[in-house]
Design an enzyme around this catalytic site. Structure first.
Site, PDB file in Angstrom:
ATOM      1  N   ASP A 174     -53.172  17.446  60.132  1.00 51.35           N
ATOM      2  CA  ASP A 174     -53.669  17.126  58.701  1.00 51.35           C
ATOM      3  C   ASP A 174     -54.250  18.664  58.513  1.00 51.35           C
ATOM      4  OD1 ASP A 174     -54.258  15.247  56.219  1.00 51.35           O
ATOM      5  OD2 ASP A 174     -56.248  16.343  56.533  1.00 51.35           O
ATOM      6  N   GLU A 266     -47.463  16.513  57.052  1.00 50.07           N
ATOM      7  CA  GLU A 266     -47.184  15.773  55.804  1.00 50.07           C
ATOM      8  C   GLU A 266     -46.544  16.670  55.195  1.00 50.07           C
ATOM      9  OE1 GLU A 266     -50.956  13.524  54.436  1.00 50.07           O
ATOM     10  OE2 GLU A 266     -51.730  15.547  54.950  1.00 50.07           O
ATOM     11  N   ASP A 348     -60.425  13.368  57.316  1.00 54.71           N
ATOM     12  CA  ASP A 348     -59.297  14.153  57.792  1.00 54.71           C
ATOM     13  C   ASP A 348     -58.902  13.802  58.983  1.00 54.71           C
ATOM     14  OD1 ASP A 348     -59.287  15.671  55.314  1.00 54.71           O
ATOM     15  OD2 ASP A 348     -60.938  17.207  56.144  1.00 54.71           O
TER      16      ASP A 348
END
Length: 415
Positions: A174, A266, A348
């Site tokens: 992330d 992502e 996170d």
């Protein structure tokens, strides 16, 4: 094209229109060779590769424009090629024929029309591959940057088959501004903030440039020598920041690709994030798109794979313990607190664990989703729903009971 359009407006038949020129590189070369003696009698003073570079760029630009209009090219619409002024673009030339080699001392290269040129840094890595027969030079591109000239070799490389140190391990990554990368293992990679560290110096140098006598195209005024020197210093500082950022990202992505067999990231809409004027500078300094681009080819080199989660997958709002999804999670909330199971975790780290669980516990085939997310990921846990005012019972959360349905998550490969 303008002439043919004007002739069509006069009602001239298509077979009588001005003959069109092909858009591919061989056709453009033939047209240039037929006209260069008349339109450019000085063409022999320069290398033929200088003209070939421009024709190749024009051919690719026309192809991209036509494919974008016909729907063959995904992504943003591509406009018609425009004239590139030498005042506003970085000059470059690519050599594809002639003598292109790295000398035995590995500190000199030989290029067509330029001869033997000394390098500032050693070319030993490329020389070793050339001597071993695992690489072949296809072209060499020269371009200036911040007062220095760089030569980039395009090579065909034969790479040995590799395997990551942990081929069965799955890692969720992330990326963010507070930390450059947060791993599902709990490791936090600090954000170097190279641009932020150099902000004061860049401001001081930009003020020095503004106080000098610069160029003015309206009056024909030429810049002063001090303006040239101050602008060169500013360019070198910007180049140093870019090099520091590039070095940090390469070290991060190389280590991850060599260690883990599967990496999940992502699909961020970076262009939309840059519209936030409060975060645009910090987001640009991180290089989110560069991290994903480097992981895409480095995982392939090392025998791993890169999985891209759907853009609409709520990794930060989903509880990594029970799967409950929050309705809202503001940016200032750095810790994730799950009401159903009571999990308290850094937001996170929670998002990184959810990304890793997409592959560990996900079901269904993996699909390629083009250049962007065109569907929302289906979730298999408690999903928060918005209630009308006055309908929520007191002392209860806004989540519904877990549904016993199979979780289907759309995964994408990055190519």
């Amino acid at each position: 094209m303008d002439q043919r359009a004007a002739e069509r407006s006069y009602g001239i038949a298509d077979e009588k229109l001005t003959q069109s020129i092909g858009w591919n590189l061989p056709a453009l070369r033939r047209a240039w060779n037929a006209a260069k003696g008349e339109v450019a009698p000085w063409w022999a003073q320069c290398s033929k590769e200088a003209y070939n570079t421009g024709l190749d760029a024009l051919a690719r630009a026309l192809t991209n424009w036509l494919d974008s209009r016909s729907g063959k090219r995904p992504g943003r619409p591509v406009g018609f090629p425009r004239f590139r002024s030498k005042r506003r673009t970085t000059p470059s030339v690519r050599f594809t024929t002639g003598t292109i080699r790295v000398e035995a001392d590995r500190m000199h290269v030989t290029l067509p029309r330029l001869g033997r040129i000394k390098l500032h840094e050693s070319a030993r890595k490329l020389a070793r591959r050339l001597e071993a027969g695992t690489a072949r030079i296809l072209s060499a591109t020269l371009r200036p940057q911040a007062g220095r000239w760089f030569v980039a070799f395009t090579c065909e490389v034969k790479r040995a088959e590799r395997a990551p140190a942990r081929p069965d391990a799955v890692l969720g990554v992330d990326v963010g501004v507070r930390h450059l990368a947060v791993l599902s293992t709990g490791e936090l990679v600090a954000n170097p903030r190279h641009l932020g560290s150099a902000t004061r110096r860049l401001r001081r140098m930009a003020r020095a440039v503004s106080r000098k006598v610069g160029p003015d195209r309206r009056t024909g005024q030429r810049p002063s020598k001090r303006w040239d020197h101050a602008r060169a210093d500013l360019a070198r500082t910007h180049a140093r920041v870019a090099n520091q950022r590039r070095d940090a990202l390469h070290k991060l992505t190389t280590g991850l690709a060599a260690q883990y067999g599967t990496i999940v990231v992502e699909d961020l809409h970076v262009a939309g994030m840059l519209r936030n004027r409060r975060l645009a500078k910090a987001v640009s300094d991180c290089g989110f798109g560069e991290i994903r681009r480097q992981l895409a080819y480095k995982t392939t080199w090392n025998g791993g794979r890169l999985v891209t989660a759907d853009r609409w997958y709520p990794s930060s709002k989903t509880c990594s313990g029970c799967g409950a999804v929050k309705a809202k999670l503001p940016l200032h909330a750095h810790r994730f607190t799950c009401d159903p199971c009571g999990l308290v975790l850094d937001r996170d780290v929670n998002a990184a664990r959810n990304l890793a669980q997409l592959v560990v516990a996900g079901s269904g085939p993996e699909t390629v989703n083009g250049r962007g997310a065109d569907r929302k990921t289906r979730l298999g846990g408690p999903v928060a729903t918005k209630r009308q005012p006055g309908t929520a019972p007191a002392g209860k959360t806004g989540t519904v009971v877990r549904q016993r349905t199979t979780a289907r998550r759309e995964l994408t490969h990055a190519h």
